[in-house]
Design an enzyme around this catalytic site. Structure first.
Site, mmCIF file in Angstrom:
data_model
loop_
_atom_site.group_PDB
_atom_site.id
_atom_site.type_symbol
_atom_site.label_atom_id
_atom_site.label_comp_id
_atom_site.label_asym_id
_atom_site.label_seq_id
_atom_site.Cartn_x
_atom_site.Cartn_y
_atom_site.Cartn_z
ATOM 1 N N ASP A 42 0.820 -1.210 0.000
ATOM 2 C CA ASP A 42 0.000 0.000 0.000
ATOM 3 C C ASP A 42 0.858 1.266 0.000
ATOM 4 O OD1 ASP A 42 -2.384 -1.383 -0.032
ATOM 5 O OD2 ASP A 42 -2.625 -1.371 2.140
ATOM 6 N N GLY A 43 1.960 1.240 0.754
ATOM 7 C CA GLY A 43 2.830 2.405 0.803
ATOM 8 C C GLY A 43 3.401 2.746 -0.559
ATOM 9 N N GLU A 115 -4.970 10.063 4.778
ATOM 10 C CA GLU A 115 -5.358 10.925 5.885
ATOM 11 C C GLU A 115 -4.321 12.005 6.147
ATOM 12 O OE1 GLU A 115 -2.492 8.342 7.143
ATOM 13 O OE2 GLU A 115 -4.491 7.429 7.050
ATOM 14 N N ASP A 144 -3.658 12.888 22.127
ATOM 15 C CA ASP A 144 -2.387 12.547 21.494
ATOM 16 C C ASP A 144 -2.343 13.046 20.062
ATOM 17 O OD1 ASP A 144 -1.458 11.328 23.761
ATOM 18 O OD2 ASP A 144 -1.633 9.277 23.012
ATOM 19 N N TYR A 157 -5.174 4.073 9.263
ATOM 20 C CA TYR A 157 -4.909 4.640 10.587
ATOM 21 C C TYR A 157 -6.213 5.035 11.281
ATOM 22 C CZ TYR A 157 -2.266 7.463 14.015
ATOM 23 O OH TYR A 157 -1.719 7.993 15.152
ATOM 24 N N ASN A 158 -7.151 5.576 10.515
ATOM 25 C CA ASN A 158 -8.433 5.993 11.076
ATOM 26 C C ASN A 158 -9.138 4.841 11.788
ATOM 27 O OD1 ASN A 158 -10.975 7.763 11.156
ATOM 28 N ND2 ASN A 158 -11.664 6.031 9.928
#
Length: 255
Positions: A42-43, A115, A144, A157-158
């Site tokens: 994915d990266g 994101e 945070d 991440y979400n």
């Protein structure tokens, strides 16, 4: 079949897969291509899309997973590539546009496909003011961090931060706190992608915050504004039986 360019990440698995495909199919340089086949994780797919945006030449991308998760990728299979591409379903996604201003007055603009995250830089919590549209919705968010995610990024991440999963094409963004301390019971919001979101760091010197747009970080920010960039359309191609909309929908039932 359309003229194809072949790209792969630097991993050994992706390089080996690239050699297999290079021997089986005809390829053209990226500058002459009508579409891209990308091998990696994915990266690497996100980096490929960012590179195309930077060059102002955006092509459809069919990714095959030679990485770890590969949520935005298709399964690796070197056989019948032409038939797969002819059957592939295409999905258009728009990135986020981030404009950040640092405590030194530097202005940085960049894009994010998954994101934009604001993250505390030290052991101390971040103090943030959150504005949606023209209204200050949270005068003081102690946390945070906080993020704004697209539908394509809502399962990344979400989701790890307990944010909502957004269907592709929903025209919505997820606004999700990361370990909120105050207000304790606020768990985020779903907002229209036509609505800008602005963050102001309330104590940027004592409690420094960085802004991260996908893989690009801007440190010591004072304000960050995030909007959906509808002027850019990124096209991802998927095998019909493993298409992106179905993957995102089924993530809601993973236990």
């Amino acid at each position: 079949m359309r003229r194809m360019a072949l790209l792969h990440s630097t991993s050994e698995a992706a390089r080996s897969a690239g050699e297999v495909l290079s021997a089986r199919y005809d390829w053209v340089p990226l500058a002459e291509a009508e579409m891209v086949v990308a091998l990696g994780g994915d990266g690497f797919l996100l980096q490929t899309l960012h590179d195309m945006m930077a060059r102002h030449r955006i092509l459809p991308v069919f990714g095959m997973n030679l990485g770890t998760v590969g949520f935005l990728m298709n399964n690796w299979n070197p056989d019948s590539l032409g038939a797969r591409l002819n059957r592939a379903r295409s999905f258009t996604v728009s990135p986020l546009h981030m404009e950040a201003t640092t405590v030194d007055g530097e202005r940085v603009t960049t894009s994010a496909i998954n994101e934009v995250s604001l993250l505390r830089e030290t052991r101390q919590t971040a103090w943030l003011e959150v504005t949606v549209g023209s209204r200050v919705v949270l005068p003081e968010l102690v946390c945070d961090g906080v993020l704004v995610a697209t539908p394509a990024g809502s399962t990344a991440y979400n989701l790890s931060a307990n944010g909502p999963i957004l269907p592709i094409g929903s025209a919505m963004l997820a606004l999700t706190p990361i370990s909120p301390f105050r207000p304790r019971r606020w768990r985020g919001a779903i907002i229209s992608d036509r609505t800008p979101v602005k963050f102001r760091v309330l104590d940027p010197v004592k409690r420094p915050v960085s802004a991260v747009a996908d893989q690009e970080e801007v440190r010591d920010v004072e304000t960050v504004e995030v909007t959906a960039d509808r002027s850019i359309a990124l096209t991802l191609m998927f095998d019909p039986e493993h298409a992106l909309d179905d993957r995102i929908a089924m993530e809601q039932f993973v236990v």
